[in-house]
Design a protein around this motif. Sequence first.
Motif, PDB file in Angstrom:
ATOM      1  N   ASP A 121       0.724  -1.159   0.026  1.00 29.05           N
ATOM      2  CA  ASP A 121      -0.171   0.069   0.051  1.00 29.05           C
ATOM      3  C   ASP A 121       0.792   1.256   0.006  1.00 29.05           C
ATOM      4  O   ASP A 121       0.643   2.151  -0.737  1.00 29.05           O
ATOM      5  N   ALA A 122       1.769   1.043   0.939  1.00 28.92           N
ATOM      6  CA  ALA A 122       2.819   2.397   0.927  1.00 28.92           C
ATOM      7  C   ALA A 122       3.514   2.821  -0.361  1.00 28.92           C
ATOM      8  O   ALA A 122       3.577   3.757  -0.741  1.00 28.92           O
ATOM      9  N   LYS A 125       1.181   3.958  -3.081  1.00 28.43           N
ATOM     10  CA  LYS A 125       0.660   5.471  -2.741  1.00 28.43           C
ATOM     11  C   LYS A 125       1.753   6.339  -3.041  1.00 28.43           C
ATOM     12  O   LYS A 125       1.776   7.364  -3.762  1.00 28.43           O
ATOM     13  N   GLY A 128       2.380   6.893  -6.823  1.00 30.44           N
ATOM     14  CA  GLY A 128       1.220   7.494  -7.560  1.00 30.44           C
ATOM     15  C   GLY A 128       0.858   6.930  -8.963  1.00 30.44           C
ATOM     16  O   GLY A 128       0.927   5.676  -9.100  1.00 30.44           O
ATOM     17  N   HIS A 136      11.497   3.225  -3.810  1.00 27.42           N
ATOM     18  CA  HIS A 136      10.137   3.479  -3.017  1.00 27.42           C
ATOM     19  C   HIS A 136      10.081   2.518  -1.666  1.00 27.42           C
ATOM     20  O   HIS A 136       9.676   2.832  -0.744  1.00 27.42           O
TER      21      HIS A 136
END
Length: 277
Positions: A121-122, A125, A128, A136
């Motif tokens: 999820d992180a 997000k 994007g 990331h």
Amino acid sequence: MPEIYDLHCHSTASDGALSPTELVKRAHQQGVTALALTDHDTTAGLAEAKDCAMNTGIKLIFGIELSTNWHDQCLHIVGLGIDPAYPPLAEATQNLQRTRLERAEKVAHKLEKKNIPGALDAVIKAAGDGMITRTHFADFLVSQNHVSTRQEAFDRYLAKGKPAYVSTPWADLEQGINWITESGGIAVLAHPLRYKLTANWMKRLLTAFKEAGGQGIEVVTGRYNADEIRLAADYAKRFDLAGSTGSDFHSPDNEWVELGRLAPLPVNIKPVWELLH
Ligand code: AMP
Ligand code: MN
Ligand code: MN
Ligand code: MN
């Protein structure tokens, strides 16, 4: 005013910290006269960068940094002067976005097994609309205090041979070079010394690279010292490759690398920008 060519950098379309607009503005402030935006496996930032470049007067070269596979080694090929609308290249980047999402799912699963939940999820997000990269994941691991730096995240979890490493089915080197050259671009071997190949393997690689249509090699990058530039220039000479200069800028947070902060290309090397029209 000297011409400063920075032909390798990243925006938020992949793992850079600045939007394409912010990146072009910063390059202009740093005295860069020609900039190639070369995000990992995507051309999504180019249109915005072009708009900003037209307003500031900096020359923008359409670029990409393609991840490719050669003898089980991931090699980065920078494409310069590409046409992002060329259908096979556009299709390839679409597929690579999915490949990267699927890899991210596997990396997150491996982290979960190490009692680190929530990574998928992180990173979705954080990325994007852009490409999900291991950077990331590194930032997520730092933010959750599992490590204190990006480098430590790679060293302990994300690098090859570490617990959350997942090998990725990148296209073959030859295929990657074809996407670039058939779209009208010049294929450049990125950061040639980072692969830590022996002289013999470098010879094999540069022979295969040229046979597949590769025309350039990065001789000056944001981190090379004088000895490394001499070594890369020597490869350019021996294999009759044009030389490129590119910072590989990702973020203003890294004080060691800045847009346009590049040693000059050695005078006996043919500049890759002379091949661009
Ligand atoms: P990926 O293409 O998603 O595998 O991510 C590769 C990116 O991660 C590279 O372009 C670098 O920005 C970063 N990276 C790879 N290896 C390291 C490392 N050892 N330390 C820090 N960053 C790294
Ligand atoms: Mn990167
Ligand atoms: Mn790279
Ligand atoms: Mn790069």
